[in-house]
Design a protein around this motif. Structure first.
Motif, short mmCIF file in Angstrom:
data_model
loop_
_atom_site.label_atom_id
_atom_site.label_comp_id
_atom_site.label_asym_id
_atom_site.label_seq_id
_atom_site.Cartn_x
_atom_site.Cartn_y
_atom_site.Cartn_z
N ILE A 67 5.50 -10.46 3.85
CA ILE A 67 5.65 -10.60 2.37
C ILE A 67 6.29 -9.48 1.88
O ILE A 67 5.79 -8.15 2.11
CB ILE A 67 4.24 -10.76 2.10
N GLU A 68 7.22 -9.34 1.13
CA GLU A 68 7.85 -8.38 0.36
C GLU A 68 7.18 -8.40 -0.94
O GLU A 68 7.61 -9.04 -1.97
CB GLU A 68 9.39 -8.60 0.14
N ALA A 69 6.42 -8.01 -1.10
CA ALA A 69 5.35 -8.04 -2.41
C ALA A 69 6.23 -6.84 -3.31
O ALA A 69 6.39 -6.14 -3.11
CB ALA A 69 4.03 -7.56 -2.19
N ARG A 70 5.64 -7.34 -4.72
CA ARG A 70 6.07 -6.61 -5.96
C ARG A 70 4.90 -5.71 -6.28
O ARG A 70 4.01 -5.92 -5.71
CB ARG A 70 6.47 -7.43 -7.11
N GLY A 71 4.96 -4.82 -7.20
CA GLY A 71 3.84 -3.90 -7.62
C GLY A 71 3.57 -2.69 -6.95
O GLY A 71 4.21 -2.41 -6.16
N ASP A 72 2.53 -2.13 -7.23
CA ASP A 72 2.09 -0.78 -6.69
C ASP A 72 1.18 -1.12 -5.23
O ASP A 72 0.12 -1.26 -5.12
CB ASP A 72 0.68 -0.28 -7.42
N ARG A 73 2.25 -1.28 -4.21
CA ARG A 73 1.64 -1.49 -2.95
C ARG A 73 0.88 -0.49 -2.33
O ARG A 73 1.17 0.83 -2.60
CB ARG A 73 3.03 -1.75 -1.85
N PRO A 74 -0.04 -0.36 -1.57
CA PRO A 74 -1.02 0.69 -1.30
C PRO A 74 -0.11 1.39 -0.15
O PRO A 74 0.63 0.93 0.63
CB PRO A 74 -2.14 -0.13 -0.52
N SER A 75 -0.58 2.51 0.00
CA SER A 75 0.20 3.44 1.02
C SER A 75 -0.21 2.77 2.61
O SER A 75 -1.04 2.29 2.71
CB SER A 75 -0.04 4.94 0.80
#
Length: 138
Positions: A67-75
């Motif tokens: 998944i190439e998610a948008r938003g503030d991805r967790p580190s």
């Protein structure tokens, strides 16, 4: 009353042959089931670095997808927690540790929306707070 099972029937382990973009080997990741069909894998450690990637396995079609998610991805992290909220349609990721285990402990809380495939940072505490002689950690 005891239940009897024939050999090879429930409960038993079954190796699933899957297609698609299979995640690389890792430890310390989380698995979370959504809608009793989709298995989400987040993070983990490969012996040298922590991952911040998210994969989903469709258990009916047995197809993996990154998944190439948008938003503030967790580190990148390992040893974190994950849980799904079926009613809200989200998964929560909390805490964990970065590559320098014991020195990079995290206290952030992130939300992943299944429908929009978007991350959102809900809480990222930067300091402890003292209240009436008790130390509260937010």
């Amino acid at each position: 009353m005891a239940m009897a099972f024939e050999a090879g029937t429930y409960p038993c382990w079954e190796l699933l042959e899957c297609q698609g973009e299979v995640p690389q080997s890792r430890s310390g990741h989380t698995c979370a089931l959504y809608n009793n069909r989709y298995l989400y894998i987040f993070g983990g450690f490969d012996g040298s670095s922590c991952f911040d990637d998210l994969y989903v396995l469709d258990l009916e079609t047995r197809l993996w997808r990154r998944i190439e998610a948008r938003g503030d991805r967790p580190s990148g992290r390992a040893s974190h927690s994950a849980v799904t909220d079926e009613l809200a349609g989200v998964m929560y990721i909390f805490g964990g540790s970065g590559s320098h285990f014991g020195y990079t402990n995290k206290r952030d809380l992130c939300e992943f929306c299944f429908q929009t495939e978007t991350w959102r940072l809900l809480s990222n505490p930067v300091e402890d707070k003292q209240v009436g002689g008790c130390r509260l950690v937010f």
